[in-house]
Motif scaffolding. Structure first.
Motif, PDB file in Angstrom:
ATOM      1  N   MET A  53       0.845  -1.201   0.000  1.00 54.90           N
ATOM      2  CA  MET A  53       0.000   0.000   0.000  1.00 54.90           C
ATOM      3  C   MET A  53       0.879   1.249   0.000  1.00 54.90           C
ATOM      4  SD  MET A  53      -3.085   1.412   0.167  1.00 54.90           S
ATOM      5  CE  MET A  53      -4.221   0.099   0.634  1.00 54.90           C
ATOM      6  N   ARG A  54       0.674   2.125  -0.962  1.00 53.90           N
ATOM      7  CA  ARG A  54       1.438   3.372  -1.078  1.00 53.90           C
ATOM      8  C   ARG A  54       0.597   4.524  -0.543  1.00 53.90           C
ATOM      9  NH1 ARG A  54       5.559   3.416  -5.279  1.00 53.90           N
ATOM     10  NH2 ARG A  54       6.013   1.281  -5.898  1.00 53.90           N
ATOM     11  N   ILE A  55       1.082   5.147   0.521  1.00 57.25           N
ATOM     12  CA  ILE A  55       0.342   6.211   1.197  1.00 57.25           C
ATOM     13  C   ILE A  55       0.978   7.568   0.912  1.00 57.25           C
ATOM     14  CG2 ILE A  55      -0.506   7.066   3.409  1.00 57.25           C
ATOM     15  CD1 ILE A  55      -1.622   4.347   2.774  1.00 57.25           C
ATOM     16  N   GLY A  56       0.184   8.519   0.466  1.00 62.16           N
ATOM     17  CA  GLY A  56       0.648   9.886   0.283  1.00 62.16           C
ATOM     18  C   GLY A  56       0.124  10.767   1.408  1.00 62.16           C
ATOM     19  N   VAL A  57       0.848  11.827   1.725  1.00 60.20           N
ATOM     20  CA  VAL A  57       0.413  12.777   2.745  1.00 60.20           C
ATOM     21  C   VAL A  57       0.282  14.157   2.104  1.00 60.20           C
ATOM     22  CG1 VAL A  57       0.878  13.795   4.995  1.00 60.20           C
ATOM     23  CG2 VAL A  57       1.632  11.446   4.527  1.00 60.20           C
ATOM     24  N   ALA A  58      -0.910  14.718   2.159  1.00 60.72           N
ATOM     25  CA  ALA A  58      -1.169  16.052   1.603  1.00 60.72           C
ATOM     26  C   ALA A  58      -1.215  17.063   2.742  1.00 60.72           C
ATOM     27  CB  ALA A  58      -2.482  16.066   0.832  1.00 60.72           C
ATOM     28  N   TYR A  59      -0.517  18.174   2.597  1.00 56.65           N
ATOM     29  CA  TYR A  59      -0.390  19.141   3.689  1.00 56.65           C
ATOM     30  C   TYR A  59       0.068  20.491   3.150  1.00 56.65           C
ATOM     31  CZ  TYR A  59       4.456  17.945   2.845  1.00 56.65           C
ATOM     32  OH  TYR A  59       5.662  17.728   2.211  1.00 56.65           O
ATOM     33  N   ASP A  60      -0.034  21.498   3.982  1.00 58.61           N
ATOM     34  CA  ASP A  60       0.540  22.820   3.689  1.00 58.61           C
ATOM     35  C   ASP A  60       1.440  23.203   4.853  1.00 58.61           C
ATOM     36  OD1 ASP A  60      -0.726  23.906   1.178  1.00 58.61           O
ATOM     37  OD2 ASP A  60      -2.538  23.385   2.302  1.00 58.61           O
ATOM     38  N   ILE A 114       3.161  12.394  11.772  1.00 59.82           N
ATOM     39  CA  ILE A 114       2.182  11.608  11.018  1.00 59.82           C
ATOM     40  C   ILE A 114       2.886  10.498  10.245  1.00 59.82           C
ATOM     41  CG2 ILE A 114       0.576  11.694   9.065  1.00 59.82           C
ATOM     42  CD1 ILE A 114      -0.233  14.499  10.083  1.00 59.82           C
ATOM     43  N   GLU A 115       4.014  10.831   9.615  1.00 55.75           N
ATOM     44  CA  GLU A 115       4.789   9.812   8.885  1.00 55.75           C
ATOM     45  C   GLU A 115       5.233   8.684   9.812  1.00 55.75           C
ATOM     46  OE1 GLU A 115       7.087  12.118   5.263  1.00 55.75           O
ATOM     47  OE2 GLU A 115       7.881  12.341   7.292  1.00 55.75           O
ATOM     48  N   LYS A 116       5.724   9.037  10.973  1.00 56.18           N
ATOM     49  CA  LYS A 116       6.182   8.041  11.938  1.00 56.18           C
ATOM     50  C   LYS A 116       5.054   7.088  12.318  1.00 56.18           C
ATOM     51  CE  LYS A 116       8.078   7.782  16.657  1.00 56.18           C
ATOM     52  NZ  LYS A 116       6.828   7.360  17.350  1.00 56.18           N
ATOM     53  N   ALA A 117       3.865   7.651  12.520  1.00 55.78           N
ATOM     54  CA  ALA A 117       2.708   6.820  12.856  1.00 55.78           C
ATOM     55  C   ALA A 117       2.332   5.901  11.697  1.00 55.78           C
ATOM     56  CB  ALA A 117       1.529   7.714  13.234  1.00 55.78           C
ATOM     57  N   LEU A 118       2.332   6.450  10.487  1.00 55.16           N
ATOM     58  CA  LEU A 118       1.953   5.649   9.316  1.00 55.16           C
ATOM     59  C   LEU A 118       2.944   4.529   9.043  1.00 55.16           C
ATOM     60  CD1 LEU A 118       0.761   8.522   6.925  1.00 55.16           C
ATOM     61  CD2 LEU A 118      -0.672   6.884   8.156  1.00 55.16           C
ATOM     62  N   TYR A 119       4.226   4.772   9.327  1.00 54.32           N
ATOM     63  CA  TYR A 119       5.245   3.755   9.093  1.00 54.32           C
ATOM     64  C   TYR A 119       5.077   2.545  10.016  1.00 54.32           C
ATOM     65  CZ  TYR A 119       8.226   6.020   5.613  1.00 54.32           C
ATOM     66  OH  TYR A 119       8.726   6.549   4.446  1.00 54.32           O
ATOM     67  N   LYS A 120       4.286   2.665  11.053  1.00 52.77           N
ATOM     68  CA  LYS A 120       4.022   1.521  11.927  1.00 52.77           C
ATOM     69  C   LYS A 120       3.157   0.480  11.228  1.00 52.77           C
ATOM     70  CE  LYS A 120       4.656   3.155  16.612  1.00 52.77           C
ATOM     71  NZ  LYS A 120       4.093   3.174  17.978  1.00 52.77           N
ATOM     72  N   ILE A 173       5.652   5.634   2.273  1.00 52.35           N
ATOM     73  CA  ILE A 173       4.989   6.910   2.530  1.00 52.35           C
ATOM     74  C   ILE A 173       5.664   7.990   1.694  1.00 52.35           C
ATOM     75  CG2 ILE A 173       4.181   8.518   4.305  1.00 52.35           C
ATOM     76  CD1 ILE A 173       3.384   5.646   4.915  1.00 52.35           C
ATOM     77  N   VAL A 174       4.883   8.818   1.035  1.00 52.77           N
ATOM     78  CA  VAL A 174       5.458   9.889   0.221  1.00 52.77           C
ATOM     79  C   VAL A 174       4.776  11.211   0.565  1.00 52.77           C
ATOM     80  CG1 VAL A 174       3.874   9.465  -1.709  1.00 52.77           C
ATOM     81  CG2 VAL A 174       6.023  10.662  -2.125  1.00 52.77           C
ATOM     82  N   ARG A 175       5.573  12.273   0.631  1.00 55.68           N
ATOM     83  CA  ARG A 175       5.024  13.603   0.862  1.00 55.68           C
ATOM     84  C   ARG A 175       4.536  14.213  -0.452  1.00 55.68           C
ATOM     85  NH1 ARG A 175       8.503  16.919   5.379  1.00 55.68           N
ATOM     86  NH2 ARG A 175       8.722  15.231   6.912  1.00 55.68           N
ATOM     87  N   LEU A 176       3.276  14.641  -0.450  1.00 55.49           N
ATOM     88  CA  LEU A 176       2.689  15.227  -1.652  1.00 55.49           C
ATOM     89  C   LEU A 176       2.569  16.749  -1.565  1.00 55.49           C
ATOM     90  CD1 LEU A 176      -0.197  12.633  -2.126  1.00 55.49           C
ATOM     91  CD2 LEU A 176       1.979  12.703  -3.366  1.00 55.49           C
ATOM     92  N   GLY A 177       2.645  17.297  -0.346  1.00 53.12           N
ATOM     93  CA  GLY A 177       2.512  18.739  -0.181  1.00 53.12           C
ATOM     94  C   GLY A 177       1.105  19.214  -0.475  1.00 53.12           C
ATOM     95  N   ASP A 196       0.150   7.839  17.782  1.00 52.21           N
ATOM     96  CA  ASP A 196       0.253   6.940  16.626  1.00 52.21           C
ATOM     97  C   ASP A 196      -1.041   6.159  16.430  1.00 52.21           C
ATOM     98  OD1 ASP A 196       2.811   7.869  16.443  1.00 52.21           O
ATOM     99  OD2 ASP A 196       3.797   5.977  16.944  1.00 52.21           O
ATOM    100  N   ASP A 197      -1.657   5.752  17.523  1.00 51.49           N
ATOM    101  CA  ASP A 197      -2.910   5.002  17.434  1.00 51.49           C
ATOM    102  C   ASP A 197      -4.036   5.879  16.911  1.00 51.49           C
ATOM    103  OD1 ASP A 197      -1.682   2.709  18.434  1.00 51.49           O
ATOM    104  OD2 ASP A 197      -2.132   3.233  20.519  1.00 51.49           O
TER     105      ASP A 197
END
Length: 338
Positions: free
Chosen positions: A1-8, A36-42, A47-51, A320-321
């Motif tokens: 599963m490839r997870i992206g993170v969208a943020y500003d 958030i990345e640390k939690a998702l890596y569990k 994980i990729v940053r999308l901005g 993380d939970d």
């Protein structure tokens, strides 16, 4: 599963002297994204940053993600929080949190209050001033709407206490007009004027979807020196929260009031068709009657100072939970195996 993170991120936006100092107040800091990345890596390996903004458009096309964890606030329009979710819907990519319609609606405080009033939710009496010309109508509107001082003046389409200061509570017509003109001139957007509820401030966290939504905890926000009738959770207070604010998880209140707030928070969440997570703010009057103030379906998730993680931590839910629970709720909506 490839997870992206969208943020500003705040650091991606240079200060413009022509704009208010708090114009990017809703944007996150690097620590939030790292947490958030640390939690998702569990749970996930990729994980990729999308901005956010235009950078997000470039990155979402470069990276083949299966799911996006969205905390992007957007910028520049009343519907800015709906920008990223709208793109994701077009591309058919699942994402966490509410859909574009809910995010656009709830960022408009006046529209949200009108929808909830139609459903019987108690909220302070209010009206909206759209531009400087309409300030002339204030006295007439006060009589028509039967508003009584003190009143609070705030921006209609902002969060994170943008434009909100300790002097935003006004007690006379001169101060009301002055504050309204100041906000419209500086931020160039409508202003919400509502009766100020002078009692305790309570914020509640809701998680889940539809009938499974539940209020998992609430927190009282008070000032170390100011009385409730003189305190609002304003920008200058938030920026100095360690020295000025008291956060009380599971505040002392009657079982009846606690049950009412919990029930109303879930009801509001469901009426507005929020998804996965939201934070809902109330104020109690002198008779302990709960008034809805506003809702944030895109709540701050900084592990240190954001209200929702504070509530979770106080209820025994590790950061993380909490993040993984949000993802799990979203996965369930999309029938994705968690």
């Amino acid at each position: 599963m490839r997870i992206g993170v969208a943020y500003d991120l705040k650091e991606f936006h240079q200060e413009d002297p022509s704009l208010p100092l708090d114009i990017h107040e809703e944007f996150d800091i690097e620590e939030t994204i790292e947490s958030i990345e640390k939690a998702l890596y569990k749970k996930f390996d990729w994980i990729v940053r999308l901005g956010g903004g235009k950078k997000f458009l470039e990155n979402i096309q470069k990276n083949n993600v299966n799911f996006v964890f969205n905390i992007a606030e957007g910028f520049g329009t009343r519907s800015r929080e709906a920008h990223i979710p709208s793109v994701l819907e077009i591309l058919g990519i699942p994402f966490s949190g509410s859909d574009p319609l809910t995010l656009a609606l709830t960022l408009d405080k006046a529209l949200t209050k009108r929808v909830l009033l139609a459903e019987g939710i108690l909220t302070p009496n209010f009206f909206e001033i759209n531009d400087l010309i309409e300030i002339k109508k204030i006295e007439k509107l006060l009589k028509q709407k039967n508003l009584k001082f003190p009143l609070i003046v705030k921006l209609s389409h902002e969060g994170s206490s943008m434009g909100l200061r300790l002097n935003s509570v006004v007690k006379d017509i001169f101060s009301l007009k002055q504050k309204t003109e100041e906000l419209i001139s500086l931020y160039r957007e409508p202003v919400l004027i509502e009766e100020f509820i002078s009692g305790r401030e309570i914020t509640a966290g809701v998680i889940g979807n539809g009938k499974t939504a539940e209020c998992f905890g609430m927190m009282e926000i008070s000032h170390k020196r100011l009385k409730n009738e003189d305190f609002i959770y304003s920008l200058e207070v938030k920026r100095n929260w360690r020295e000025e604010v008291i956060y009380t998880i599971n505040p002392d209140m009657s079982p009846e009031v606690e049950k009412t707030i919990s029930k109303e928070a879930v009801k509001i969440f469901q009426i507005l068709k929020c998804r996965d997570i939201s934070r809902i703010d109330f104020r109690l009057d002198q008779n302990e009657k709960a008034y809805f103030l506003e809702i944030n379906p895109l709540p701050g998730l900084n592990p240190d100072y954001s209200d929702l993680p504070m509530i979770a931590r106080g209820m025994g839910i590790e950061y993380d939970d909490l993040i993984l629970r949000i993802v799990k709720e979203a996965f369930t909506r999309y029938s994705i195996i968690f």
